[in-house]
Design an enzyme around this catalytic site. Structure first.
Site, PDB file in Angstrom:
ATOM      1  N   GLU A   1      -6.448  -7.200  -0.976  1.00 25.23           N
ATOM      2  CA  GLU A   1      -6.841  -6.991   0.432  1.00 25.23           C
ATOM      3  C   GLU A   1      -8.145  -6.202   0.471  1.00 25.23           C
ATOM      4  O   GLU A   1      -8.292  -5.196  -0.217  1.00 25.23           O
ATOM      5  CB  GLU A   1      -5.752  -6.231   1.192  1.00 25.23           C
TER       6      GLU A   1
ATOM      7  N   GLU B   1       0.832  -1.211   0.000  1.00 24.77           N
ATOM      8  CA  GLU B   1       0.000   0.000   0.000  1.00 24.77           C
ATOM      9  C   GLU B   1       0.865   1.260   0.000  1.00 24.77           C
ATOM     10  O   GLU B   1       1.065   1.892   1.040  1.00 24.77           O
ATOM     11  CB  GLU B   1      -0.940   0.018   1.213  1.00 24.77           C
TER      12      GLU B   1
END
Length: 316
Positions: free
Chosen positions: A244, A156
Protein backbone atom coordinates in the site's frame (compact mmCIF):
# COMPACT_ATOMS: atom_id res chain seq x y z
CA UNK A 1 19.93 -11.02 -3.46
CA UNK A 2 22.84 -10.88 -5.87
CA UNK A 3 22.16 -14.36 -7.31
CA UNK A 4 18.75 -13.39 -8.70
CA UNK A 5 18.82 -12.22 -12.29
CA UNK A 6 16.48 -9.33 -13.04
CA UNK A 7 14.47 -10.26 -16.12
CA UNK A 8 11.21 -8.57 -15.16
CA UNK A 9 10.32 -7.92 -18.80
CA UNK A 10 6.67 -7.89 -19.90
CA UNK A 11 5.84 -10.08 -22.87
CA UNK A 12 3.19 -8.63 -25.16
CA UNK A 13 -0.04 -10.56 -25.45
CA UNK A 14 0.26 -12.47 -22.19
CA UNK A 15 -1.34 -12.04 -18.79
CA UNK A 16 0.76 -11.51 -15.65
CA UNK A 17 0.16 -15.07 -14.44
CA UNK A 18 1.07 -16.44 -17.87
CA UNK A 19 4.28 -14.40 -17.80
CA UNK A 20 5.41 -15.24 -14.28
CA UNK A 21 3.58 -18.38 -13.13
CA UNK A 22 3.59 -19.41 -9.49
CA UNK A 23 5.64 -16.88 -7.54
CA UNK A 24 8.16 -17.67 -4.83
CA UNK A 25 10.80 -15.90 -2.76
CA UNK A 26 14.52 -16.33 -3.38
CA UNK A 27 16.80 -14.47 -1.02
CA UNK A 28 15.42 -10.96 -0.73
CA UNK A 29 13.50 -11.10 -3.99
CA UNK A 30 10.12 -12.15 -5.33
CA UNK A 31 10.77 -14.37 -8.36
CA UNK A 32 8.85 -16.04 -11.17
CA UNK A 33 8.65 -19.72 -12.10
CA UNK A 34 12.14 -19.52 -13.62
CA UNK A 35 13.77 -17.76 -10.70
CA UNK A 36 13.85 -14.33 -12.35
CA UNK A 37 13.10 -11.20 -10.30
CA UNK A 38 9.52 -9.92 -10.41
CA UNK A 39 8.16 -6.56 -9.25
CA UNK A 40 4.38 -6.57 -9.41
CA UNK A 41 2.51 -3.30 -9.97
CA UNK A 42 -1.08 -2.96 -8.90
CA UNK A 43 -3.90 -1.27 -7.05
CA UNK A 44 -5.76 -1.84 -3.80
CA UNK A 45 -9.45 -1.59 -3.18
CA UNK A 46 -10.68 0.55 -0.34
CA UNK A 47 -12.69 -1.26 2.35
CA UNK A 48 -14.79 -4.03 0.83
CA UNK A 49 -17.61 -3.23 3.24
CA UNK A 50 -17.98 0.24 1.73
CA UNK A 51 -16.79 0.01 -1.88
CA UNK A 52 -17.49 -3.55 -3.08
CA UNK A 53 -18.68 -2.31 -6.48
CA UNK A 54 -15.14 -1.99 -7.81
CA UNK A 55 -14.58 -5.73 -7.42
CA UNK A 56 -15.81 -6.87 -10.81
CA UNK A 57 -14.29 -8.58 -13.81
CA UNK A 58 -14.89 -5.68 -16.19
CA UNK A 59 -13.05 -3.25 -13.92
CA UNK A 60 -10.15 -5.66 -13.42
CA UNK A 61 -9.92 -6.27 -17.17
CA UNK A 62 -9.91 -2.54 -17.91
CA UNK A 63 -7.17 -1.86 -15.37
CA UNK A 64 -5.08 -4.76 -16.67
CA UNK A 65 -5.37 -3.75 -20.31
CA UNK A 66 -5.38 0.06 -20.00
CA UNK A 67 -3.34 0.69 -16.87
CA UNK A 68 -1.01 -2.29 -16.96
CA UNK A 69 -1.82 -3.59 -13.48
CA UNK A 70 -0.66 -7.08 -12.51
CA UNK A 71 -2.18 -7.49 -9.05
CA UNK A 72 -5.28 -6.36 -7.15
CA UNK A 73 -5.36 -6.14 -3.37
CA UNK A 74 -8.70 -6.90 -1.68
CA UNK A 75 -8.73 -4.83 1.53
CA UNK A 76 -11.07 -6.41 4.05
CA UNK A 77 -11.23 -4.25 7.16
CA UNK A 78 -11.55 -6.16 10.40
CA UNK A 79 -12.64 -3.76 13.17
CA UNK A 80 -14.09 -0.70 11.43
CA UNK A 81 -17.80 -0.27 10.61
CA UNK A 82 -19.11 -3.54 9.15
CA UNK A 83 -15.64 -5.01 9.44
CA UNK A 84 -15.19 -8.77 9.43
CA UNK A 85 -14.68 -9.03 13.19
CA UNK A 86 -17.44 -6.65 14.27
CA UNK A 87 -20.27 -7.29 11.80
CA UNK A 88 -22.83 -10.09 12.00
CA UNK A 89 -22.72 -13.43 10.21
CA UNK A 90 -24.51 -12.08 7.16
CA UNK A 91 -21.95 -9.29 6.86
CA UNK A 92 -19.06 -11.73 7.18
CA UNK A 93 -20.55 -13.89 4.46
CA UNK A 94 -20.98 -10.84 2.23
CA UNK A 95 -17.30 -9.98 2.65
CA UNK A 96 -16.22 -13.54 1.86
CA UNK A 97 -18.45 -13.47 -1.22
CA UNK A 98 -16.82 -10.24 -2.45
CA UNK A 99 -13.37 -11.74 -1.92
CA UNK A 100 -14.40 -14.87 -3.82
CA UNK A 101 -15.72 -12.75 -6.67
CA UNK A 102 -12.41 -10.89 -6.76
CA UNK A 103 -10.30 -14.05 -6.68
CA UNK A 104 -12.29 -15.64 -9.50
CA UNK A 105 -12.16 -12.49 -11.62
CA UNK A 106 -8.41 -12.17 -11.11
CA UNK A 107 -7.87 -15.85 -11.93
CA UNK A 108 -9.91 -15.58 -15.13
CA UNK A 109 -7.89 -12.54 -16.20
CA UNK A 110 -4.48 -13.88 -15.23
CA UNK A 111 -3.97 -11.34 -12.44
CA UNK A 112 -2.49 -11.90 -9.01
CA UNK A 113 -4.74 -11.08 -6.05
CA UNK A 114 -3.98 -10.30 -2.41
CA UNK A 115 -6.43 -11.29 0.31
CA UNK A 116 -5.74 -8.58 2.88
CA UNK A 117 -6.67 -8.97 6.58
CA UNK A 118 -6.88 -5.21 6.96
CA UNK A 119 -6.33 -4.44 10.63
CA UNK A 120 -6.27 -0.74 11.49
CA UNK A 121 -8.06 0.43 14.65
CA UNK A 122 -7.41 -3.03 16.09
CA UNK A 123 -3.74 -2.20 15.95
CA UNK A 124 -2.49 -5.39 17.62
CA UNK A 125 -3.14 -8.33 15.28
CA UNK A 126 -3.51 -10.60 18.30
CA UNK A 127 -6.72 -8.77 19.26
CA UNK A 128 -8.74 -10.75 16.73
CA UNK A 129 -6.33 -13.64 16.30
CA UNK A 130 -8.88 -16.42 16.65
CA UNK A 131 -11.04 -14.99 13.89
CA UNK A 132 -7.94 -14.51 11.76
CA UNK A 133 -6.92 -18.13 12.23
CA UNK A 134 -10.39 -19.34 11.24
CA UNK A 135 -10.53 -17.00 8.23
CA UNK A 136 -7.14 -18.00 6.84
CA UNK A 137 -7.81 -21.69 7.46
CA UNK A 138 -11.00 -21.43 5.41
CA UNK A 139 -9.53 -19.19 2.72
CA UNK A 140 -6.34 -21.19 2.20
CA UNK A 141 -8.39 -24.38 1.86
CA UNK A 142 -10.73 -22.72 -0.64
CA UNK A 143 -7.92 -21.29 -2.78
CA UNK A 144 -5.20 -23.88 -2.34
CA UNK A 145 -5.20 -24.69 -6.06
CA UNK A 146 -4.95 -21.02 -7.14
CA UNK A 147 -1.39 -19.99 -8.05
CA UNK A 148 -2.40 -16.32 -8.20
CA UNK A 149 -3.47 -15.86 -4.54
CA UNK A 150 -1.28 -14.01 -2.03
CA UNK A 151 -2.15 -13.71 1.68
CA UNK A 152 -1.56 -10.52 3.68
CA UNK A 153 -2.08 -11.49 7.31
CA UNK A 154 -1.96 -8.11 9.08
CA UNK A 155 -2.22 -4.83 7.19
CA UNK A 156 -0.86 -2.14 9.51
CA UNK A 157 0.01 -3.08 13.09
CA UNK A 158 0.07 0.12 15.10
CA UNK A 159 -0.16 1.64 18.55
CA UNK A 160 1.31 -0.18 21.52
CA UNK A 161 2.47 -3.26 19.61
CA UNK A 162 6.01 -4.16 18.69
CA UNK A 163 7.63 -6.69 16.40
CA UNK A 164 7.82 -9.62 18.88
CA UNK A 165 4.01 -9.58 19.25
CA UNK A 166 3.50 -9.38 15.50
CA UNK A 167 6.03 -12.15 14.97
CA UNK A 168 4.24 -14.35 17.52
CA UNK A 169 0.94 -13.75 15.70
CA UNK A 170 2.52 -14.62 12.37
CA UNK A 171 3.99 -17.80 13.85
CA UNK A 172 0.43 -18.96 14.55
CA UNK A 173 -1.24 -17.82 11.33
CA UNK A 174 1.40 -18.99 8.86
CA UNK A 175 1.12 -22.71 9.79
CA UNK A 176 -2.65 -22.55 9.34
CA UNK A 177 -2.17 -21.36 5.77
CA UNK A 178 0.65 -23.82 5.15
CA UNK A 179 -1.55 -26.77 6.16
CA UNK A 180 -3.53 -26.13 2.97
CA UNK A 181 -1.14 -24.22 0.74
CA UNK A 182 2.53 -25.03 1.02
CA UNK A 183 3.76 -22.39 -1.41
CA UNK A 184 1.59 -19.24 -1.50
CA UNK A 185 3.32 -15.93 -0.86
CA UNK A 186 2.50 -14.62 2.63
CA UNK A 187 2.92 -10.93 3.49
CA UNK A 188 3.58 -9.94 7.11
CA UNK A 189 2.92 -6.39 8.34
CA UNK A 190 5.48 -4.57 10.47
CA UNK A 191 5.18 -2.12 13.40
CA UNK A 192 4.03 1.51 13.16
CA UNK A 193 1.61 1.12 10.28
CA UNK A 194 4.01 -1.22 8.44
CA UNK A 195 7.00 1.09 8.42
CA UNK A 196 9.52 -0.60 10.72
CA UNK A 197 10.82 -3.26 8.35
CA UNK A 198 14.22 -2.73 9.96
CA UNK A 199 12.95 -4.58 13.05
CA UNK A 200 12.07 -7.60 10.94
CA UNK A 201 15.50 -7.34 9.36
CA UNK A 202 17.29 -8.03 12.65
CA UNK A 203 14.76 -10.59 13.95
CA UNK A 204 13.19 -12.39 11.00
CA UNK A 205 10.53 -15.08 11.05
CA UNK A 206 12.22 -18.43 10.49
CA UNK A 207 11.13 -21.91 9.45
CA UNK A 208 8.94 -20.96 6.48
CA UNK A 209 9.50 -20.23 2.83
CA UNK A 210 7.86 -17.58 0.63
CA UNK A 211 7.40 -14.93 3.30
CA UNK A 212 7.76 -11.21 2.65
CA UNK A 213 7.71 -8.19 4.96
CA UNK A 214 5.35 -5.28 4.32
CA UNK A 215 6.27 -1.63 4.05
CA UNK A 216 3.69 1.13 3.48
CA UNK A 217 4.40 4.75 2.63
CA UNK A 218 2.61 7.98 1.79
CA UNK A 219 5.02 10.11 -0.16
CA UNK A 220 4.27 13.51 1.36
CA UNK A 221 4.77 12.16 4.91
CA UNK A 222 7.32 9.37 4.54
CA UNK A 223 10.52 10.44 2.88
CA UNK A 224 14.22 9.65 3.02
CA UNK A 225 14.21 8.27 6.57
CA UNK A 226 11.75 5.54 5.62
CA UNK A 227 13.47 4.89 2.31
CA UNK A 228 16.65 4.29 4.32
CA UNK A 229 14.83 1.70 6.45
CA UNK A 230 13.65 -0.07 3.32
CA UNK A 231 17.15 -0.14 1.87
CA UNK A 232 18.61 -1.37 5.17
CA UNK A 233 16.14 -4.26 5.38
CA UNK A 234 16.36 -5.20 1.72
CA UNK A 235 20.14 -5.00 1.57
CA UNK A 236 20.19 -7.05 4.77
CA UNK A 237 18.46 -9.89 2.98
CA UNK A 238 14.78 -9.32 3.77
CA UNK A 239 12.22 -9.57 0.95
CA UNK A 240 10.03 -6.45 1.01
CA UNK A 241 6.58 -5.93 -0.55
CA UNK A 242 4.95 -2.47 -0.64
CA UNK A 243 1.32 -3.55 -0.44
CA UNK A 244 0.00 0.00 0.00
CA UNK A 245 1.22 3.48 -0.87
CA UNK A 246 -0.11 6.89 -1.76
CA UNK A 247 1.42 10.06 -3.17
CA UNK A 248 -0.27 12.38 -0.64
CA UNK A 249 0.12 12.50 3.15
CA UNK A 250 -0.47 9.62 5.53
CA UNK A 251 -4.11 10.60 6.14
CA UNK A 252 -4.87 9.79 2.52
CA UNK A 253 -5.57 13.44 1.84
CA UNK A 254 -3.70 16.69 1.36
CA UNK A 255 -1.73 17.69 -1.71
CA UNK A 256 0.08 15.20 -3.91
CA UNK A 257 3.87 15.19 -3.75
CA UNK A 258 5.05 13.97 -7.14
CA UNK A 259 8.70 14.73 -6.44
CA UNK A 260 8.84 12.43 -3.40
CA UNK A 261 6.61 9.84 -5.09
CA UNK A 262 9.01 9.65 -8.02
CA UNK A 263 11.91 9.10 -5.64
CA UNK A 264 10.04 6.18 -4.09
CA UNK A 265 9.24 4.55 -7.41
CA UNK A 266 12.82 4.94 -8.60
CA UNK A 267 14.02 3.17 -5.45
CA UNK A 268 11.43 0.38 -5.67
CA UNK A 269 12.08 -0.32 -9.32
CA UNK A 270 15.84 -0.27 -8.87
CA UNK A 271 15.43 -3.04 -6.25
CA UNK A 272 12.63 -4.91 -8.10
CA UNK A 273 10.20 -4.37 -5.21
CA UNK A 274 6.46 -4.73 -5.85
CA UNK A 275 4.14 -1.80 -5.14
CA UNK A 276 0.38 -1.35 -4.88
CA UNK A 277 -1.40 2.02 -4.97
CA UNK A 278 -4.22 2.97 -2.60
CA UNK A 279 -7.18 3.11 -3.54
CA UNK A 280 -10.11 2.13 -5.78
CA UNK A 281 -12.94 4.35 -4.57
CA UNK A 282 -14.67 7.65 -5.21
CA UNK A 283 -14.21 8.71 -1.60
CA UNK A 284 -13.55 12.41 -1.08
CA UNK A 285 -9.84 12.09 -0.41
CA UNK A 286 -6.68 12.59 -2.42
CA UNK A 287 -5.67 8.93 -2.53
CA UNK A 288 -8.97 7.81 -4.06
CA UNK A 289 -8.55 7.06 -7.76
CA UNK A 290 -11.96 8.35 -8.84
CA UNK A 291 -13.59 11.72 -8.45
CA UNK A 292 -16.58 11.85 -6.12
CA UNK A 293 -18.78 12.54 -9.15
CA UNK A 294 -17.68 9.33 -10.88
CA UNK A 295 -20.10 6.45 -10.42
CA UNK A 296 -18.57 4.17 -13.05
CA UNK A 297 -17.13 0.82 -12.12
CA UNK A 298 -15.19 0.28 -15.36
CA UNK A 299 -14.29 2.02 -18.63
CA UNK A 300 -12.87 5.03 -16.83
CA UNK A 301 -11.72 8.04 -18.81
CA UNK A 302 -9.43 10.89 -17.87
CA UNK A 303 -12.23 13.10 -16.57
CA UNK A 304 -13.18 10.41 -14.03
CA UNK A 305 -9.75 10.23 -12.45
CA UNK A 306 -8.01 11.96 -9.55
CA UNK A 307 -4.47 13.33 -9.65
CA UNK A 308 -3.29 10.22 -7.82
CA UNK A 309 -4.74 7.93 -10.48
CA UNK A 310 -3.38 10.01 -13.37
CA UNK A 311 0.10 9.92 -11.87
CA UNK A 312 -0.08 6.16 -11.41
CA UNK A 313 -1.33 5.51 -14.93
CA UNK A 314 1.33 7.61 -16.62
CA UNK A 315 3.97 5.25 -15.21
CA UNK A 316 2.59 2.39 -17.33
Amino acid sequence: MGDVENKNVKIAGTTPVERYGALSVKGNQLVDRNGNAVALRGVSTHGLSWYPQYVNQESFRFMRDEWGIEVVRLAMYTAEENGYCVGDDDNRQMLKDVIHKGVLAAADLGLYVIIDWHILSDGNPNQNKEQSLAFFKESSKRYQEYDNVIYEICNEPNGDVDWPEIKAYADEVIPVIRQNDEDAIILVGTPTWSQEVDKAQVDPITGYDNLMYVLHFYADTHREELRSKLKLAHDGGRPIFVSEFGICDASGSGAVNVEEADKWIELLESHSISYIAWNLSNKEETSAFFKVSCTKTTDYDCDDLSESAKWFIQMK
